[in-house]
Motif scaffolding. Structure first.
Motif, short mmCIF file in Angstrom:
data_model
loop_
_atom_site.label_atom_id
_atom_site.label_comp_id
_atom_site.label_asym_id
_atom_site.label_seq_id
_atom_site.Cartn_x
_atom_site.Cartn_y
_atom_site.Cartn_z
N THR A 1 -53.66 -37.26 52.14
CA THR A 1 -54.01 -38.26 53.12
C THR A 1 -54.59 -39.49 52.48
O THR A 1 -55.20 -39.45 51.43
N GLY A 2 -54.47 -40.63 53.12
CA GLY A 2 -54.97 -41.91 52.67
C GLY A 2 -54.83 -42.94 53.78
O GLY A 2 -54.39 -42.61 54.85
N ASP A 3 -55.21 -44.18 53.57
CA ASP A 3 -55.12 -45.18 54.62
C ASP A 3 -54.88 -46.56 54.04
O ASP A 3 -55.24 -46.84 52.93
N SER A 4 -54.30 -47.43 54.85
CA SER A 4 -54.09 -48.81 54.45
C SER A 4 -54.44 -49.72 55.60
O SER A 4 -54.08 -49.47 56.72
N GLY A 5 -55.17 -50.78 55.36
CA GLY A 5 -55.54 -51.67 56.43
C GLY A 5 -56.40 -52.78 55.90
O GLY A 5 -56.43 -53.04 54.71
N VAL B 1 -47.45 -42.84 55.58
CA VAL B 1 -47.01 -42.56 56.94
C VAL B 1 -48.23 -42.52 57.85
O VAL B 1 -49.36 -42.35 57.39
N CYS B 2 -48.00 -42.68 59.15
CA CYS B 2 -49.08 -42.69 60.13
C CYS B 2 -49.66 -41.28 60.30
O CYS B 2 -48.93 -40.30 60.33
N GLY B 3 -50.98 -41.22 60.41
CA GLY B 3 -51.67 -39.96 60.62
C GLY B 3 -52.77 -40.13 61.65
O GLY B 3 -52.98 -41.22 62.19
N GLY C 1 -53.01 -43.64 65.97
CA GLY C 1 -53.56 -43.19 64.70
C GLY C 1 -53.63 -44.31 63.68
O GLY C 1 -53.58 -45.49 64.01
N ASP C 2 -53.75 -43.92 62.42
CA ASP C 2 -53.90 -44.88 61.32
C ASP C 2 -52.81 -44.68 60.28
O ASP C 2 -52.25 -43.59 60.15
N CYS C 3 -52.56 -45.73 59.52
CA CYS C 3 -51.64 -45.63 58.38
C CYS C 3 -52.44 -45.02 57.24
O CYS C 3 -52.98 -45.73 56.40
N ASN C 4 -52.53 -43.69 57.22
CA ASN C 4 -53.51 -43.06 56.35
C ASN C 4 -53.04 -41.82 55.62
O ASN C 4 -53.84 -41.03 55.15
N THR C 5 -51.74 -41.63 55.52
CA THR C 5 -51.25 -40.45 54.81
C THR C 5 -50.33 -40.86 53.67
O THR C 5 -49.30 -41.50 53.89
N VAL C 6 -50.74 -40.54 52.46
CA VAL C 6 -49.96 -40.87 51.26
C VAL C 6 -48.95 -39.77 50.98
O VAL C 6 -49.28 -38.59 50.98
N LEU C 7 -47.70 -40.15 50.76
CA LEU C 7 -46.66 -39.20 50.37
C LEU C 7 -46.50 -39.23 48.86
O LEU C 7 -46.21 -40.28 48.28
N ARG C 8 -46.70 -38.10 48.23
CA ARG C 8 -46.47 -37.99 46.79
C ARG C 8 -45.12 -37.31 46.60
O ARG C 8 -45.01 -36.10 46.74
N LEU C 9 -44.12 -38.11 46.32
CA LEU C 9 -42.74 -37.64 46.25
C LEU C 9 -42.32 -37.47 44.80
O LEU C 9 -42.53 -38.35 43.97
N ALA C 10 -41.73 -36.33 44.52
CA ALA C 10 -41.21 -36.10 43.17
C ALA C 10 -40.11 -37.11 42.88
O ALA C 10 -39.28 -37.42 43.73
N GLY C 11 -40.12 -37.65 41.66
CA GLY C 11 -39.05 -38.54 41.25
C GLY C 11 -39.32 -40.01 41.42
O GLY C 11 -38.46 -40.84 41.13
N THR C 12 -40.53 -40.38 41.91
CA THR C 12 -40.89 -41.80 42.04
C THR C 12 -42.38 -41.97 41.83
O THR C 12 -43.17 -41.08 42.17
#
Length: 295
Positions: free
Chosen positions: A42-46, A200-202, A183-194
Motif C-alpha cells: 500500500t501507498g498513496d499519491s496526492g 491503484v485506488c485503495g 478512496g485514495d490513490c494509495n496502493t503501490v503495485l510491485r510488478l515483476a519485470g519493471t
C-alpha cells in the motif's frame, strides 16, 4: 514487501510511506480456476496544499507523477525504488499511459508481461471485467504476452479474502487521489519485470490525532493530504534528512525547503501546546491546528 504512501506538494512539501504487509511481490492473476499465494503493498499519491502535486522532496524526484510532468515525449513519470533504499520518481519509456488511457478505441493501456519476464506498458485489447469484479489472465492474449481481463483503466490485483485465501479483482489505476471515484490513490503495485511502481485506488487511510498519536502500534500518526493519517512509523530524529514524512519518528514530519527534506517536530497552531522549543510553528495545509517547527 515494503509499502509506501507518497504525498507531494504544498507550502511544506511532505511525503509518507504507509504501513502494509511485507510478504512478497504483487503477482500476476492466475488462469481461471487457479489459486496462488501473493503479497500486497500500500501507498498513496496526492498533494498537501494546492491539490496538484509537487516536483519532489529531494533530487531523487526527477519528475512529477501527479501532474505527469518533467518527462520527454514517449516517457511517463513513475515512482521507483532507489539503489540506496529510498523512493523517488523517474522517467520511463513506454508506448502509453495506464491512467490516461491514450490507446486507440477498443484498446487499453496496461502492463504486459513478456515471455522473457520483462513487463512493459502496451496497448492491448480491452477486457470486460469492471472495477471490483473478479479477474484472471486473458486467454485471448497473443503468444508471448500475458495480461489480465480488466477493462480499460483497471488492473487485476491480488487481495486477501476473509477466509484467509487470495482473490484477484480489478482495481483502478491512478496517478493521484483525484483519479479515484472513492478512496485514495494509495496502493503501490510491485510488478515483476519493471522498476516502475504504478498505483491503484485503495480505501482511505485511517484518520488520527497527530498530537495524541492514537494509532494502533506499530503505526504512527502523520500529517497528510486531508488531515493526519495512520502510517508506518519511522525512526529518524528531528534534524535528520528525509524524503517521506513517516521516515521521521512519531511526533515529527518531513518538511522540505529548497528541495531538501528535514524531519521537523510537530507543533500546534496558532501558538499552543505543544509549542516549538526553537524555530517557528508553521501550519500544514488541510491539517487543522497541526504545524511543524521550522527555522
Amino acid at each position: 514487501m515494503s509499502s509506501r504512501l507518497v504525498l507531494l506538494g504544498g507550502a511544506l512539501l511532505m511525503g509518507l510511506w504507509v504501513a502494509g504487509c511485507d510478504d512478497g511481490e504483487t503477482v500476476p492473476p492466475p488462469d481461471a480456476g487457479t489459486a496462488v499465494d501473493s503479497g500486497t503493498s500500500t501507498g498513496d499519491s496526492g498533494t498537501v496544499d494546492a491539490g496538484d502535486g509537487g516536483g519532489g522532496g529531494r533530487s531523487d524526484f526527477t519528475c512529477n507523477v501527479v501532474k505527469q510532468e518533467g518527462c520527454a515525449a514517449g516517457q511517463g513519470c513513475h515512482y521507483t525504488d532507489l539503489t540506496d533504499g529510498g523512493t523517488g520518481s523517474k522517467c520511463f519509456p513506454g508506448t502509453c499511459d495506464p491512467v490516461r488511457q491514450d490507446c486507440a478505441a477498443g484498446q487499453r493501456c496496461t502492463y504486459v508481461t513478456l515471455d522473457g519476464g520483462e513487463a512493459q506498458r502496451q496497448c492491448v485489447a480491452a477486457g470486460t471485467a469492471t472495477e471490483g469484479a473478479p479477474c484472471t489472465q486473458a486467454a485471448s492474449a497473443p503468444a508471448g504476452q500475458r495480461y489480465d481481463t480488466c477493462a480499460a483503466g483497471l488492473f487485476c490485483k491480488d487481495d486477501a479474502l476473509n477466509d484467509g485465501g487470495t482473490g484477484f479483482f480489478c482495481r483502478k489505476l491512478c496517478h493521484a487521489t483525484s483519479d479515484c471515484a472513492s478512496g485514495d490513490c494509495n496502493t503501490v503495485l510491485r510488478l515483476a519485470g519493471t522498476d516502475e511502481l504504478p498505483l491503484v485506488c485503495g480505501p482511505p487511510s485511517a484518520a488520527c490525532d497527530a498530537f495524541a498519536q492514537d494509532c494502533a502500534g506499530p503505526l504512527g500518526c502523520y500529517p497528510a493530504t486531508n488531515g493526519p493519517v495512520c502510517a508506518g512509523s519511522g525512526t529518524l530524529a528531528p534534524g535528520a534528512a528525509c524524503e517521506f514524512s513517516n521516515q521521521c519518528s512519531p511526533g515529527s514530519t518531513c518538511a522540505v525547503s529548497d528541495g531538501v527534506g528535514t524531519c521537523r517536530t510537530l507543533c500546534r497552531v496558532p501558538p499552543g501546546s505543544p509549542a516549538c522549543s526553537s524555530g517557528t510553528c508553521r501550519a500544514l495545509t488541510n491539517n487543522g491546528d497541526v504545524g511543524a517547527c521550522v527555522p
